[in-house]
Design an enzyme around this catalytic site. Structure first.
Site: not given
Length: 334
Positions: A126, A151
């Site tokens: 990501s 995350y």
């Protein structure tokens, strides 16, 4: 034969669909958790079910025994691992979900890949891993050791775990740092659908950082093209890699990291204006401060992916938003 994880998800479904259209045999796995609307997930899976060369499995990848059994029953050559617990803000509310889905599950995927001699593992990282980095465009050669959310930390951990397996077991691995993927069949927890819902309902929208965000919005078709080109380009060791001047994106092991974005950041307010134009309605904007764990701007340097696999995103944000709104109207009957 391909294993694609997260096939009820946005990118996973579109990737599996493209592989099936190309005639490949695909096994898809998804847990169909309740993070967001399960009916949308099942509608995505229904798009795959009509292909005779598609086989669906429903379980959580944190169950290592079930995953190992799946590998034992199929002769996978490639694994495209797109399943994950997504979302920056939700990681502040439910960190355990990220530990189970992004760390435990990824460890299980790595173990199965090495025991069953997979030719290439491509997995989702990501743009969030860039965290506190401010130099732009974000480069895969830069250090990313200061994540701003759990995350992001789990995604950086995935990259480290993958490198270990590439080094110890010569398992070719490639991590893709996705940049703000949008388009038809997108995730309802992301801004495009959230904004569209409220615009159609005549409700105001919350705009964080007072609208000063810039995002490298990347259309789903361009993302899928990059994923499949990368899968075909099996990671190789970098013979020029040196520990004296290490390149964070490569290694003397068969390991690669790439950014996959549009390379054209768009101001959030501009994106909202394009939504308003495509929908034909104006929206009231509630200007709010930046959210915890968020970053002001994302901007992908995609030179490595362009050079190595010929990646070339070609969908303008104007065209992408138009296609998204057309799908939204059809799916949600607006």
């Amino acid at each position: 034969m391909y294993l694609v994880t997260g096939t009820a998800g946005f990118i996973g479904c579109e990737t599996a669909l493209k592989l099936l259209e190309q005639g490949h045999e695909v096994v898809g796995v998804d847990s169909l958790n309740n993070y967001y609307d399960q009916s949308l997930k099942r509608a995505r899976l229904a798009r795959l079910s009509g292909f005779a060369n598609y086989h669906n499995e429903e379980f959580c990848l944190s169950d290592g025994a079930k995953l190992n059994d799946l590998f034992a029953r199929h002769n996978f050559s490639q694994v495209i691992h797109l399943a994950a617990q997504a979302g920056v803000r939700y990681s502040l509310e439910n960190p355990r979900a990220y530990i189970d889905s992004n760390l435990v599950a990824f460890g299980n995927v790595l173990e199965s890949c090495r025991h069953y001699s997979i030719e290439h593992l491509v997995y989702a990282s990501s743009s969030s891993v860039y965290g506190a980095n401010t130099r732009q465009p974000f480069s895969v050669s830069d250090s990313v050791d200061h994540p701003l959310s759990l995350y992001a930390a789990t995604k950086k951990s995935n990259e480290l775990m993958a490198h270990t397996y590439s080094h110890l077991y010569q398992l070719p691995t490639t991590g893709l740092r996705f940049f703000t993927v949008y388009g038809p069949w997108g995730r309802p927890d992301m801004a495009p659908i959230k904004f569209a819902q409220r615009i159609f309902a005549g409700q105001s929208i919350d705009v964080y950082n007072h609208g000063n965000h810039r995002r490298d919005f990347t259309y789903i078709d361009d993302i899928v093209e990059g994923v499949l080109r990368t899968a075909e380009n099996i990671a190789q060791s970098n013979a020029m890699w040196s520990s004296d001047n290490p390149d964070a994106a490569t290694s003397n092991a068969p390991y690669r990291i790439y950014n996959i974005g549009c390379n054209k950041p768009v101001h959030l307010l501009t994106f909202i204006e394009l939504l308003e134009q495509a929908i034909g309605l104006q929206v009231e904007k509630n200007m709010l401060p930046m959210q915890p764990g968020d970053v002001p701007d994302t901007y992908a340097n995609v030179d490595a992916l362009v050079n190595d696999v010929g990646y070339q995103p070609n969908t303008s944000v104007e065209e992408g938003v138009k296609r998204f709104v057309e799908w939204y109207k059809s799916y949600y009957k607006n």
